[in-house]
Scaffold this motif. Structure first.
Motif: not given
Length: 184
Positions: A68-70, A74-76, A81-82, A177-179
């Motif tokens: 679901x996350x992937x 967008x990153x936002x 969601x998290x 960190x950069x995802x």
């Protein structure tokens, strides 16, 4: 309570962080028991939740959550969601306890005076426990400044005859960190 999932996943030598959780409620029935009986009850409850069926169910849940996350565009959207997952986790559970285990540094161990296991945490409170050179170290980490829970925890230790030394209080930050989906 953090649970090592390697045995249930038939991967005892895996180097990955195969850590899941057991949810342990501190209910009225448990509160009435003396501390040694509480420990025994928690061990039994943890073992019941660390069996293969429960671990596989938890892993399937995490796979679904990751998909679901992937799938977010967008990153936002992923952060939003998290944030909701974080909020739900904190409504469901008050704290996280993780026993890293006994270190085995061989002959060097006698020179180790302290050992810490700091980690990022989803929970408002996380206690990391490790054992080195015959001593336990507890790292009490929280996401807020008030010492009310730390002080209550220290009172519980003292009330149960557990001698402790509060070594320090520090504000720690973990590096950003950069995802992978954020690009170069």
């Amino acid at each position: 309570m953090c649970v090592n999932q390697r045995q249930a996943l038939h991967a005892p030598q895996a180097h990955q962080s195969l850590v899941g959780g057991a949810f342990l409620e501190y209910d009225e029935q448990l509160r009435k028991l003396p501390l040694p009986e509480q420990v025994k009850a928690y061990r039994n409850r943890t073992a019941a939740q660390a069996n293969e069926e429960m671990v596989l169910s938890g892993v399937a849940h995490m796979v679904g959550l990751t998909k679901m996350l992937l799938a977010k565009g967008s990153h936002k959207e992923r952060l939003e969601m998290m944030a909701k997952v974080d909020e739900a986790a904190n409504r469901f559970a008050a704290a996280n306890v993780s026993y890293v285990g006994k270190a085995n540094f061989g002959e060097a161990e006698k020179y180790i005076k302290e050992f810490h296991a700091w980690s990022a945490t989803v929970m408002d409170i996380t206690i990391q426990i490790s054992a080195v050179n015959g001593r336990f170290t507890l790292d009490f980490m929280q996401k807020f400044e008030s010492p009310v829970y730390l002080n209550a925890f220290l009172r519980e230790l003292a009330d149960n005859g557990i001698v402790y030394e509060l070594q320090d209080k520090q504000i720690r930050t973990l590096p950003a960190f950069r995802a992978p989906w954020q690009g170069g």
